[in-house]
Design an enzyme around this catalytic site. Structure first.
Site, PDB file in Angstrom:
ATOM      1  N   ASP A  89       0.915  -1.292  -0.231  1.00  0.00           N
ATOM      2  CA  ASP A  89       0.164  -0.111  -0.040  1.00  0.00           C
ATOM      3  C   ASP A  89       0.902   1.305  -0.175  1.00  0.00           C
ATOM      4  O   ASP A  89       2.037   1.165   0.409  1.00  0.00           O
ATOM      5  CB  ASP A  89      -0.854   0.009   1.136  1.00  0.00           C
ATOM      6  CG  ASP A  89      -1.614   1.228   1.498  1.00  0.00           C
ATOM      7  OD1 ASP A  89      -2.358   1.632   0.555  1.00  0.00           O
ATOM      8  OD2 ASP A  89      -1.636   1.773   2.626  1.00  0.00           O
ATOM      9  N   LEU A  90       0.475   2.512  -0.202  1.00  0.00           N
ATOM     10  CA  LEU A  90       1.089   3.695  -0.365  1.00  0.00           C
ATOM     11  C   LEU A  90       1.182   4.593   0.892  1.00  0.00           C
ATOM     12  O   LEU A  90       2.164   4.284   1.748  1.00  0.00           O
ATOM     13  CB  LEU A  90       0.797   4.435  -1.678  1.00  0.00           C
ATOM     14  CG  LEU A  90       1.847   5.667  -1.851  1.00  0.00           C
ATOM     15  CD1 LEU A  90       3.133   5.434  -1.962  1.00  0.00           C
ATOM     16  CD2 LEU A  90       1.074   6.672  -2.806  1.00  0.00           C
ATOM     17  N   ASP A  91      -0.110   4.995   1.119  1.00  0.00           N
ATOM     18  CA  ASP A  91      -0.041   5.855   2.360  1.00  0.00           C
ATOM     19  C   ASP A  91      -0.226   5.228   3.716  1.00  0.00           C
ATOM     20  O   ASP A  91      -1.154   4.351   3.733  1.00  0.00           O
ATOM     21  CB  ASP A  91      -1.534   6.728   2.006  1.00  0.00           C
ATOM     22  CG  ASP A  91      -1.793   7.815   3.459  1.00  0.00           C
ATOM     23  OD1 ASP A  91      -0.733   7.951   3.791  1.00  0.00           O
ATOM     24  OD2 ASP A  91      -2.961   8.036   3.493  1.00  0.00           O
ATOM     25  N   THR A 143       1.079  10.177   3.881  1.00  0.00           N
ATOM     26  CA  THR A 143       0.433  11.337   3.129  1.00  0.00           C
ATOM     27  C   THR A 143      -0.790  11.528   3.715  1.00  0.00           C
ATOM     28  O   THR A 143      -1.428  12.579   3.426  1.00  0.00           O
ATOM     29  CB  THR A 143       0.311  10.927   1.467  1.00  0.00           C
ATOM     30  OG1 THR A 143      -0.088   9.451   1.485  1.00  0.00           O
ATOM     31  CG2 THR A 143       1.493  11.244   0.502  1.00  0.00           C
ATOM     32  N   LYS A 167      -8.415   6.977   5.970  1.00  0.00           N
ATOM     33  CA  LYS A 167      -7.115   6.123   5.585  1.00  0.00           C
ATOM     34  C   LYS A 167      -7.752   4.979   4.975  1.00  0.00           C
ATOM     35  O   LYS A 167      -8.276   4.154   5.259  1.00  0.00           O
ATOM     36  CB  LYS A 167      -6.413   5.746   6.716  1.00  0.00           C
ATOM     37  CG  LYS A 167      -5.793   6.841   7.582  1.00  0.00           C
ATOM     38  CD  LYS A 167      -4.692   6.479   8.589  1.00  0.00           C
ATOM     39  CE  LYS A 167      -3.915   7.701   9.049  1.00  0.00           C
ATOM     40  NZ  LYS A 167      -3.074   7.361  10.225  1.00  0.00           N
ATOM     41  N   SER A 226      -2.697   0.988  -4.206  1.00  0.00           N
ATOM     42  CA  SER A 226      -3.190   1.945  -3.322  1.00  0.00           C
ATOM     43  C   SER A 226      -4.455   2.363  -3.956  1.00  0.00           C
ATOM     44  O   SER A 226      -4.777   2.464  -5.173  1.00  0.00           O
ATOM     45  CB  SER A 226      -1.977   2.961  -3.562  1.00  0.00           C
ATOM     46  OG  SER A 226      -2.549   4.376  -3.344  1.00  0.00           O
ATOM     47  N   ALA A 227      -5.316   3.068  -2.958  1.00  0.00           N
ATOM     48  CA  ALA A 227      -6.384   3.545  -3.538  1.00  0.00           C
ATOM     49  C   ALA A 227      -6.262   5.023  -4.003  1.00  0.00           C
ATOM     50  O   ALA A 227      -7.134   5.701  -4.583  1.00  0.00           O
ATOM     51  CB  ALA A 227      -7.334   3.919  -2.226  1.00  0.00           C
ATOM     52  N   LYS A 231     -11.203  -0.667  -1.459  1.00  0.00           N
ATOM     53  CA  LYS A 231     -10.995  -1.613  -0.172  1.00  0.00           C
ATOM     54  C   LYS A 231     -12.216  -1.485   0.813  1.00  0.00           C
ATOM     55  O   LYS A 231     -12.544  -0.302   0.834  1.00  0.00           O
ATOM     56  CB  LYS A 231      -9.702  -1.153   0.171  1.00  0.00           C
ATOM     57  CG  LYS A 231      -8.378  -1.314  -0.630  1.00  0.00           C
ATOM     58  CD  LYS A 231      -7.381  -0.529   0.044  1.00  0.00           C
ATOM     59  CE  LYS A 231      -6.073  -0.507  -1.035  1.00  0.00           C
ATOM     60  NZ  LYS A 231      -5.050   0.266  -0.329  1.00  0.00           N
ATOM     61  N   GLU A 265      -0.187  -3.411   4.416  1.00  0.00           N
ATOM     62  CA  GLU A 265      -1.093  -2.575   4.782  1.00  0.00           C
ATOM     63  C   GLU A 265      -1.269  -1.825   5.935  1.00  0.00           C
ATOM     64  O   GLU A 265      -1.171  -2.491   6.939  1.00  0.00           O
ATOM     65  CB  GLU A 265      -2.384  -3.337   4.305  1.00  0.00           C
ATOM     66  CG  GLU A 265      -3.231  -2.899   3.091  1.00  0.00           C
ATOM     67  CD  GLU A 265      -3.916  -1.485   3.116  1.00  0.00           C
ATOM     68  OE1 GLU A 265      -3.723  -0.817   3.991  1.00  0.00           O
ATOM     69  OE2 GLU A 265      -4.043  -1.332   1.888  1.00  0.00           O
ATOM     70  N   ASP A 266      -1.803  -0.640   6.105  1.00  0.00           N
ATOM     71  CA  ASP A 266      -1.703   0.048   7.446  1.00  0.00           C
ATOM     72  C   ASP A 266      -3.424   0.360   7.631  1.00  0.00           C
ATOM     73  O   ASP A 266      -3.627   0.652   8.925  1.00  0.00           O
ATOM     74  CB  ASP A 266      -1.187   1.530   7.381  1.00  0.00           C
ATOM     75  CG  ASP A 266      -1.951   2.356   6.474  1.00  0.00           C
ATOM     76  OD1 ASP A 266      -2.478   2.103   5.254  1.00  0.00           O
ATOM     77  OD2 ASP A 266      -2.408   3.555   6.996  1.00  0.00           O
TER      78      ASP A 266
HETATM   79  P1  B16 Z   1      -6.185  10.311  -3.714  1.00  0.00           P
HETATM   80  P2  B16 Z   1      -3.801   4.370   0.261  1.00  0.00           P
HETATM   81  C1  B16 Z   1      -5.221   6.284   0.138  1.00  0.00           C
HETATM   82  O1  B16 Z   1      -3.894   5.854   0.018  1.00  0.00           O
HETATM   83  C2  B16 Z   1      -5.398   7.393   1.397  1.00  0.00           C
HETATM   84  O2  B16 Z   1      -4.910   6.638   2.546  1.00  0.00           O
HETATM   85  C3  B16 Z   1      -6.679   8.104   1.553  1.00  0.00           C
HETATM   86  O3  B16 Z   1      -6.845   8.832   2.605  1.00  0.00           O
HETATM   87  C4  B16 Z   1      -7.065   8.699   0.120  1.00  0.00           C
HETATM   88  O4  B16 Z   1      -8.376   9.143   0.337  1.00  0.00           O
HETATM   89  C5  B16 Z   1      -6.758   7.707  -1.086  1.00  0.00           C
HETATM   90  O5  B16 Z   1      -5.593   7.152  -1.003  1.00  0.00           O
HETATM   91  C6  B16 Z   1      -7.365   8.357  -2.314  1.00  0.00           C
HETATM   92  O6  B16 Z   1      -6.285   9.188  -2.582  1.00  0.00           O
HETATM   93  O7  B16 Z   1      -7.229  11.360  -3.406  1.00  0.00           O
HETATM   94  O8  B16 Z   1      -4.639  10.873  -3.827  1.00  0.00           O
HETATM   95  O9  B16 Z   1      -6.669   9.682  -4.888  1.00  0.00           O
HETATM   96  O10 B16 Z   1      -3.448   4.070   1.667  1.00  0.00           O
HETATM   97  O11 B16 Z   1      -4.705   3.397  -0.511  1.00  0.00           O
HETATM   98  O12 B16 Z   1      -2.263   4.299  -0.408  1.00  0.00           O
HETATM   99 MG    MG Z   2      -2.665   3.026   3.415  1.00  0.00          MG
END
Ligand code: B16
Ligand code: MG
Length: 233
Positions: free
Chosen positions: A17-19, A25, A53, A122-123, A153, A177-178
């Site tokens: 996962d990223l964030d 982030t 998150k 990542s989302a 997810k 994943e976090d």
């Molecule tokens: P964006 P992850 C997620 O990242 C974030 O945790 C979540 O807070 C955010 O809304 C989502 O990405 C979408 O991000 O607005 O940049 O498309 O944890 O899935 O890497």
């Molecule tokens: Mg995450």
């Protein structure tokens, strides 16, 4: 600790996962959502940001508007999505390698050195530019982000696409994943789930570590070699 090892084949692919796993982030997402909430006339706390998150941008805005009890037309909703993202992009503009979370590079280098297939799941629709900023893009064989998926997810879609892109079966994959929804997505995909964060919050994960500094080479070796159950300290 992370010494060079002879290269081996057929290791279990790892999906990150990223964030909250590679970079934090969430703090920038928080600033951008709080700015929008304040403009709409209500407060948005760090505790409430925890709910965001791993959640898609669209779903985050729906939750934010619920918190503020704000009704929106489709046109307003779309405009606020764009506004939030523009603010978020301005906050992450100067991101660099210094924002990579502790020992992430060591782990990626160790896995890469052994030829372990690596993917991002990542989302975020901003995942690629972020990986470019922190100079980690070359580590990944496949990138699956918010632009590739229709279902958020805990739906397993993001990780199933990652497995497909790495040309492997889901049950071979290991997910870092976090977010609770992310651990559920990995479990729903039939993958091994590694929680990064609080053990209580991530109790559904197969294994949980506070961060990557807690993950040993021995654990990584057993994991990527397909050990069924690994005892952790
Ligand atoms: P964006 P992850 C997620 O990242 C974030 O945790 C979540 O807070 C955010 O809304 C989502 O990405 C979408 O991000 O607005 O940049 O498309 O944890 O899935 O890497
Ligand atoms: Mg995450």
């Amino acid at each position: 600790m992370f010494s060079m090892k002879p290269k081996t084949q057929n290791l279990k692919p790892c999906i990150f996962d990223l964030d909250g796993v590679i970079v934090d982030t969430a703090k920038y997402h928080y600033l951008a959502w709080r700015k929008l909430a304040n403009e709409l006339g209500f407060e948005f706390t760090k505790e409430q940001n925890e709910l965001f998150k791993g959640v898609s941008r669209k779903r985050c805005l729906e939750i934010l508007l619920d918190i503020g009890k704000v009704e929106a037309t489709q046109e307003q909703f779309d405009r606020w999505m764009v506004e939030k993202n523009e603010d978020y992009l301005s906050y992450i503009e100067d991101m660099d390698e210094s924002e990579i979370l502790p020992d992430v590079v060591k782990v990626l280098e160790y896995l890469k050195d052994k030829n372990t297939p690596l993917a991002l799941g990542s989302a975020s629709k901003n995942a690629k530019p972020i990986l470019e900023k922190v100079k980690l893009l070359p580590y990944f064989d496949a990138i699956v982000d918010g632009t590739d998926v229709a279902k958020a997810k805990p739906d397993p879609e993001v990780f199933l696409i990652a497995a497909q892109k790495m040309d492997t079966r889901p049950e071979n994959c290991i997910v870092f994943e976090d977010a609770v929804a992310g651990i559920q997505a990995a479990n729903n995909a039939g993958m091994t789930s590694i929680g990064i964060g609080d053990a209580k919050t991530l109790s559904e994960a197969d294994y949980v570590f506070k961060d990557f500094t807690e993950i040993s080479v021995e654990f990584l070796n057993k994991l990527t070699n397909g050990a069924k159950s690994i005892s952790t300290p």
